[in-house]
Design a protein around this motif. Structure first.
Motif, mmCIF file in Angstrom:
data_model
loop_
_atom_site.group_PDB
_atom_site.id
_atom_site.type_symbol
_atom_site.label_atom_id
_atom_site.label_comp_id
_atom_site.label_asym_id
_atom_site.label_seq_id
_atom_site.Cartn_x
_atom_site.Cartn_y
_atom_site.Cartn_z
ATOM 1 N N SER A 156 28.837 44.771 -10.922
ATOM 2 C CA SER A 156 27.754 45.339 -11.714
ATOM 3 C C SER A 156 26.506 44.479 -11.558
ATOM 4 O O SER A 156 26.590 43.313 -11.144
ATOM 5 C CB SER A 156 28.169 45.423 -13.188
ATOM 6 N N PRO A 157 25.325 45.008 -11.902
ATOM 7 C CA PRO A 157 24.082 44.233 -11.715
ATOM 8 C C PRO A 157 24.093 42.876 -12.414
ATOM 9 O O PRO A 157 23.512 41.912 -11.898
ATOM 10 C CB PRO A 157 23.007 45.150 -12.299
ATOM 11 N N ASP A 158 24.740 42.773 -13.571
ATOM 12 C CA ASP A 158 24.777 41.493 -14.290
ATOM 13 C C ASP A 158 25.994 40.644 -13.933
ATOM 14 O O ASP A 158 26.186 39.560 -14.489
ATOM 15 C CB ASP A 158 24.712 41.721 -15.802
ATOM 16 N N GLY A 159 26.813 41.136 -13.013
ATOM 17 C CA GLY A 159 27.967 40.364 -12.551
ATOM 18 C C GLY A 159 29.139 40.316 -13.500
ATOM 19 O O GLY A 159 30.112 39.596 -13.239
ATOM 20 N N THR A 160 29.109 41.074 -14.589
ATOM 21 C CA THR A 160 30.188 40.999 -15.579
ATOM 22 C C THR A 160 31.290 42.023 -15.337
ATOM 23 O O THR A 160 32.283 42.040 -16.065
ATOM 24 C CB THR A 160 29.645 41.194 -16.995
ATOM 25 N N ARG A 161 31.117 42.870 -14.341
ATOM 26 C CA ARG A 161 32.143 43.859 -14.007
ATOM 27 C C ARG A 161 32.425 43.803 -12.508
ATOM 28 O O ARG A 161 31.501 43.695 -11.696
ATOM 29 C CB ARG A 161 31.680 45.275 -14.357
ATOM 30 N N LEU A 162 33.707 43.888 -12.176
ATOM 31 C CA LEU A 162 34.144 43.954 -10.789
ATOM 32 C C LEU A 162 34.772 45.322 -10.553
ATOM 33 O O LEU A 162 35.697 45.720 -11.274
ATOM 34 C CB LEU A 162 35.168 42.849 -10.501
ATOM 35 N N TYR A 163 34.263 46.042 -9.551
ATOM 36 C CA TYR A 163 34.813 47.347 -9.180
ATOM 37 C C TYR A 163 35.621 47.201 -7.893
ATOM 38 O O TYR A 163 35.239 46.439 -6.999
ATOM 39 C CB TYR A 163 33.684 48.366 -8.972
ATOM 40 N N HIS A 164 36.709 47.965 -7.795
ATOM 41 C CA HIS A 164 37.614 47.799 -6.652
ATOM 42 C C HIS A 164 38.343 49.118 -6.396
ATOM 43 O O HIS A 164 39.109 49.580 -7.235
ATOM 44 C CB HIS A 164 38.614 46.685 -6.958
ATOM 45 N N SER A 165 38.096 49.717 -5.229
ATOM 46 C CA SER A 165 38.799 50.945 -4.852
ATOM 47 C C SER A 165 40.225 50.628 -4.432
ATOM 48 O O SER A 165 40.464 49.701 -3.656
ATOM 49 C CB SER A 165 38.086 51.641 -3.683
ATOM 50 N N ASP A 166 41.159 51.425 -4.915
ATOM 51 C CA ASP A 166 42.569 51.354 -4.529
ATOM 52 C C ASP A 166 42.929 52.767 -4.078
ATOM 53 O O ASP A 166 43.176 53.653 -4.892
ATOM 54 C CB ASP A 166 43.414 50.901 -5.720
ATOM 55 N N SER A 167 42.923 52.979 -2.771
ATOM 56 C CA SER A 167 42.863 54.340 -2.246
ATOM 57 C C SER A 167 44.134 55.154 -2.415
ATOM 58 O O SER A 167 44.066 56.370 -2.630
ATOM 59 C CB SER A 167 42.484 54.299 -0.760
ATOM 60 N N ILE A 168 45.297 54.532 -2.302
ATOM 61 C CA ILE A 168 46.535 55.325 -2.363
ATOM 62 C C ILE A 168 46.728 55.978 -3.728
ATOM 63 O O ILE A 168 47.000 57.181 -3.789
ATOM 64 C CB ILE A 168 47.762 54.475 -1.957
ATOM 65 N N PRO A 169 46.559 55.257 -4.844
ATOM 66 C CA PRO A 169 46.647 55.983 -6.116
ATOM 67 C C PRO A 169 45.393 56.781 -6.434
ATOM 68 O O PRO A 169 45.351 57.500 -7.424
ATOM 69 C CB PRO A 169 46.873 54.878 -7.146
ATOM 70 N N GLY A 170 44.342 56.668 -5.578
ATOM 71 C CA GLY A 170 43.119 57.416 -5.814
ATOM 72 C C GLY A 170 42.356 56.937 -7.025
ATOM 73 O O GLY A 170 41.862 57.733 -7.822
ATOM 74 N N ARG A 171 42.215 55.614 -7.132
ATOM 75 C CA ARG A 171 41.531 55.051 -8.292
ATOM 76 C C ARG A 171 40.474 54.042 -7.867
ATOM 77 O O ARG A 171 40.577 53.418 -6.820
ATOM 78 C CB ARG A 171 42.516 54.318 -9.222
ATOM 79 N N VAL A 172 39.475 53.894 -8.718
ATOM 80 C CA VAL A 172 38.604 52.726 -8.677
ATOM 81 C C VAL A 172 38.891 51.946 -9.946
ATOM 82 O O VAL A 172 38.800 52.490 -11.061
ATOM 83 C CB VAL A 172 37.112 53.104 -8.612
#
Length: 279
Positions: free
Chosen positions: A151-167
């Motif tokens: 996230s812009p403030d660095g407090t959130r990490l996003y991560h795609s996990d493709s097999i279960p179809g989730r971020v």
């Protein structure tokens, strides 16, 4: 947010393209996973080889000392002078990567070969390579690691996990990454991602023929239609960080393609990697 997108085709005829990045001179970097190599497209349209032959490069970041940090069977920092292995555990390989504001590298491991259906279905991990070259496991149980962003403030990490179809999204506080939870679920296979300055998350959908933006609350927002069902990754660039680059996996007769369009909001700049092996 509403927007219309006109895609400009910058390059075509490649295999599965991954790892898009743009440097301060507006050079665009990308990898060809099955055919090998990392290439750089200059603003004038010339294609140069940066890393020859290396296959399986699913992610890269630019380094403060020059060159690129690339994934594959291990993690290497490659410059014109040579290459240095930064991390090489016993895994099948690594895929996408990203840096935090300090220049540490976050990268996901593969413990199965995603191109081999007979490969054992073993989950991988998310690792952090620290500035001194030491490595921390952030968390495990990642089925098919893909796009990573903050996230812009660095407090959130996003991560795609493709097999279960989730971020996934996790809370970040210094070295601590906690409370991993579902941000969005999409059956059209979330792949690479990039984050904008308003906190929107732009996700390439590998079976969706588009890049989908999600609001910070996880709601679908604008979509960028792409003339290839196999959309693999996305990144921001340009002087105002509103150039949106989209790459594909070669699902049409044009092969893997590089497209560029204009986004209604600027992307968050990707920090240069600062990781170095301790002497």
């Amino acid at each position: 947010m509403s927007a219309e997108f006109e895609l400009e085709l910058l390059s075509s005829g490649w295999g599965l393209i991954e790892g898009p990045r743009v440097d301060e001179h507006d050079n665009f970097y990308f990898s060809d996973v099955p055919n090998g190599g990392v290439r750089r497209r200059t603003p004038g349209g010339e294609i140069e080889v940066v890393v020859p032959k290396r296959r399986g490069v699913g992610g890269m970041v630019l380094h403060a000392d020059g060159g690129v940090v690339v994934s594959g069977r291990n993690i290497q920092h490659v410059t014109e002078a040579g290459s240095t292995v930064l991390f090489a555990p016993e895994v099948a390989g690594f895929n996408d990567m990203h840096t935090d504001a300090l220049g540490r590298v976050y990268v996901g491991s593969l413990r199965r070969n995603p191109f081999d259906e007979s490969s054992a279905d073993e989950a991988g991990e998310l690792y952090r390579i620290n500035l001194d070259g030491s490595v921390d496991e952030v968390y495990g149980e990642v089925r098919l690691t893909n796009g990573i962003g903050f996230s812009p403030d660095g407090t959130r990490l996003y991560h795609s996990d493709s097999i279960p179809g989730r971020v996934w999204v996790s809370d970040v506080d210094g070295d601590s990454v906690t409370n991993r939870r579902e941000f969005v679920r999409d059956s059209q296979v979330p792949d690479g991602l990039a984050v904008d300055v308003d906190g929107g998350v732009w996700v390439a959908l590998a079976e969706g023929g588009r890049v989908q933006r999600y609001t910070p609350d996880g709601e679908s927002d604008v979509a960028v239609p792409v003339p290839d069902q196999f959309v693999t990754s996305v990144c921001f660039g340009g002087a105002d960080m509103r150039d949106l680059y989209v790459v594909t996996g070669g699902g049409t007769s044009d092969g893997g393609c590089v497209y560029r369009t204009r986004a209604p909001v600027a992307g968050v700049p990707t920090a240069l990697a600062q990781v170095r092996l301790s002497q």
